[in-house]
Motif scaffolding. Structure first.
Motif, short mmCIF file in Angstrom:
data_model
loop_
_atom_site.label_atom_id
_atom_site.label_comp_id
_atom_site.label_asym_id
_atom_site.label_seq_id
_atom_site.Cartn_x
_atom_site.Cartn_y
_atom_site.Cartn_z
N ARG A 139 1.50 -0.72 -0.20
CA ARG A 139 -0.02 0.08 0.28
C ARG A 139 0.67 1.08 0.02
O ARG A 139 0.76 2.00 -0.57
N LEU A 140 1.95 1.72 1.08
CA LEU A 140 2.61 2.22 1.20
C LEU A 140 3.50 2.47 -0.09
O LEU A 140 3.67 3.51 -1.10
N ALA A 141 4.14 1.29 -1.16
CA ALA A 141 4.88 1.62 -2.56
C ALA A 141 3.64 2.36 -3.28
O ALA A 141 4.03 2.91 -4.39
N ALA A 142 2.55 1.81 -3.19
CA ALA A 142 1.21 1.50 -4.70
C ALA A 142 0.86 3.47 -4.26
O ALA A 142 0.63 3.99 -5.35
N ASP A 143 0.61 3.53 -3.45
CA ASP A 143 0.46 5.16 -2.95
C ASP A 143 1.09 6.07 -3.48
O ASP A 143 0.99 7.11 -3.89
N GLN A 144 2.39 5.74 -3.59
CA GLN A 144 3.72 6.71 -3.95
C GLN A 144 4.10 6.13 -6.26
O GLN A 144 4.92 6.86 -6.52
N GLY A 145 2.94 5.39 -6.44
CA GLY A 145 2.81 5.57 -7.79
C GLY A 145 4.24 3.96 -8.17
O GLY A 145 3.91 4.10 -9.42
N ASN A 146 4.59 3.23 -7.39
CA ASN A 146 5.12 2.19 -7.73
C ASN A 146 4.52 1.48 -8.79
O ASN A 146 3.35 0.23 -7.82
N ALA A 147 4.14 1.15 -10.20
CA ALA A 147 3.56 0.05 -10.50
C ALA A 147 3.46 -1.15 -10.24
O ALA A 147 2.45 -2.32 -9.98
N ILE A 148 4.62 -2.10 -9.89
CA ILE A 148 4.65 -3.13 -9.38
C ILE A 148 4.16 -3.31 -8.12
O ILE A 148 3.14 -4.36 -8.28
N ALA A 149 4.10 -2.59 -7.13
CA ALA A 149 2.92 -2.45 -5.97
C ALA A 149 1.98 -2.49 -6.41
O ALA A 149 0.96 -2.92 -5.61
N GLN A 150 1.19 -1.64 -7.03
CA GLN A 150 0.01 -1.38 -7.81
C GLN A 150 -0.29 -2.16 -8.08
O GLN A 150 -1.90 -2.83 -7.84
N TYR A 151 0.19 -3.46 -8.97
CA TYR A 151 -0.50 -3.86 -9.30
C TYR A 151 -0.83 -5.45 -9.14
O TYR A 151 -1.64 -6.19 -8.45
#
Length: 120
Positions: free
Chosen positions: A4-16
């Motif tokens: 969630r932290l990485a996704a919220d910062q726009g990290n594509a791998i974490a978002q996926y």
């Protein structure tokens, strides 16, 4: 938590992966609206896996209004990126979950995978 932290910062791998886990309801509540939001964010970065998963959501109306035209566009964008495994998996998904209605899409994916295999 870290996804969630990485996704919220726009990290594509974490978002996926956060979208995938949310879609499965693994470690969190299944929220298809959030799944679509995450897949759209990653698909905008031209991620082939997210484009394919977004196509499934669009085709089935998961977390959004169903749109076969948008689903086809998402599948086409994924196939243009030429990632063989994703093309194969998407084709298998279409075969097993959608059936005869998606036979043309299945054929398109099989041709794309064959072309990539021959080029390798």
């Amino acid at each position: 938590r870290y996804f969630r932290l990485a996704a919220d910062q726009g990290n594509a791998i974490a978002q996926y992966w956060l979208g995938f886990l949310c879609e499965q309801g693994q470690g969190m509540t299944r929220d298809l609206g959030e799944v679509v939001r995450l897949y759209r964010a990653v698909a905008a970065q031209r991620d082939v896996g997210a484009l394919a998963r977004l196509g499934v959501c669009l085709e089935k109306g998961r977390g959004m209004a169903q749109s076969e035209a948008e689903a086809s566009a998402s599948y086409a964008a994924a196939s243009e990126l030429g990632e063989t495994d994703t093309l194969f998996e998407t084709g298998v998904y279409l075969l097993h979950t959608v059936g005869e209605r998606s036979a043309p899409e299945m054929f398109t994916f099989r041709l794309a995978v064959s072309d990539l295999a021959l080029a390798a």
